[in-house]
Design an enzyme around this catalytic site. Structure first.
Site, mmCIF file in Angstrom:
data_model
loop_
_atom_site.group_PDB
_atom_site.id
_atom_site.type_symbol
_atom_site.label_atom_id
_atom_site.label_comp_id
_atom_site.label_asym_id
_atom_site.label_seq_id
_atom_site.Cartn_x
_atom_site.Cartn_y
_atom_site.Cartn_z
ATOM 1 N N ASN A 86 0.844 -1.197 0.000
ATOM 2 C CA ASN A 86 0.000 0.000 0.000
ATOM 3 C C ASN A 86 0.876 1.242 0.000
ATOM 4 O O ASN A 86 1.919 1.304 0.645
ATOM 5 C CB ASN A 86 -1.024 -0.009 1.141
ATOM 6 C CG ASN A 86 -0.447 -0.157 2.528
ATOM 7 O OD1 ASN A 86 0.565 -0.806 2.736
ATOM 8 N ND2 ASN A 86 -1.114 0.433 3.503
ATOM 9 N N ILE A 87 0.446 2.219 -0.782
ATOM 10 C CA ILE A 87 1.163 3.473 -0.941
ATOM 11 C C ILE A 87 0.172 4.600 -0.658
ATOM 12 O O ILE A 87 -0.770 4.807 -1.428
ATOM 13 C CB ILE A 87 1.745 3.631 -2.370
ATOM 14 C CG1 ILE A 87 2.568 2.402 -2.772
ATOM 15 C CG2 ILE A 87 2.541 4.927 -2.487
ATOM 16 C CD1 ILE A 87 3.799 2.138 -1.931
ATOM 17 N N GLU A 99 -3.108 -4.858 -2.340
ATOM 18 C CA GLU A 99 -3.709 -5.852 -3.222
ATOM 19 C C GLU A 99 -3.897 -5.285 -4.622
ATOM 20 O O GLU A 99 -3.570 -5.915 -5.627
ATOM 21 C CB GLU A 99 -5.074 -6.310 -2.683
ATOM 22 C CG GLU A 99 -5.033 -6.894 -1.299
ATOM 23 C CD GLU A 99 -5.290 -5.872 -0.196
ATOM 24 O OE1 GLU A 99 -4.613 -4.809 -0.158
ATOM 25 O OE2 GLU A 99 -6.172 -6.133 0.641
#
Length: 183
Positions: A86-87, A99
């Site tokens: 995740n960013i 995901e």
């Protein structure tokens, strides 16, 4: 190590109807057929480990909630693992989950069908399944990359447990998102 058969049991519950003075209401039941998948348990373990490693690459200056994902696509002949983390962004709408990051990377390479997807939420590994599950947007994106009418060879979705005795909780998209949107 040889492959094992993973059986996802059928789930059956009938619709029920509620009669009222102003009409009927239907409470939707659920029908998920049994699914059987052959898989190498060492490969699945390594995929969960890859997701956990990917979580360490997350950029999460706001939530501090690290998520990593690792995917093997069914239509990728070499069976390579594609990872994502995740960013976050100060403009939350620009944030991308781990995901979706992994699936978008796979799609950018031309692959369209999930075989195995593992995710790891580094900070909640010992928590209950809802604390380790994908968000609604990610569930819907996963559905986009899973065969519509899979019966055998279901795409497995694994959530890292962080437990020494259990590598992951295993689901398929029908258990994770039973009424996902389809065109």
């Amino acid at each position: 190590m040889s492959e094992i058969e993973i059986v996802l049991p059928a789930i059956e519950s009938a619709d029920t109807v509620i009669e009222t003075e102003v009409g009927q209401y239907r409470v939707a039941g659920l029908h998920i057929p049994e699914k059987r998948v052959m898989a190498d348990p060492a490969l699945l373990r390594d995929l969960v480990k890859a997701a956990r490693t990917a979580a360490s690459n997350a950029h999460v200056p706001y939530s501090h909630f690290l998520v990593g994902a690792a995917v093997i696509m069914a239509d990728e002949p070499a069976g390579n693992v594609i990872t994502g983390a995740n960013i976050e962004n100060a403009s939350y709408g620009a944030t991308i989950c781990g995901e979706r990051n992994a699936l978008h990377a796979a799609a950018a390479k031309g692959f369209r069908r999930i075989k195995f997807l593992a995710l790891s939420t580094a900070d909640s590994l010992d928590g209950p399944l809802p604390d380790r599950s994908p968000c609604g947007i990610c569930r819907q994106v996963m559905r986009e990359f899973i065969d519509r009418d899979e019966a055998q060879d279901a795409a497995l979705i694994m959530m890292d447990t962080g437990d020494a005795d259990f590598t992951a909780d295993i689901l398929d998209i029908d258990r994770l998102l039973p009424y996902g949107f389809r065109l």
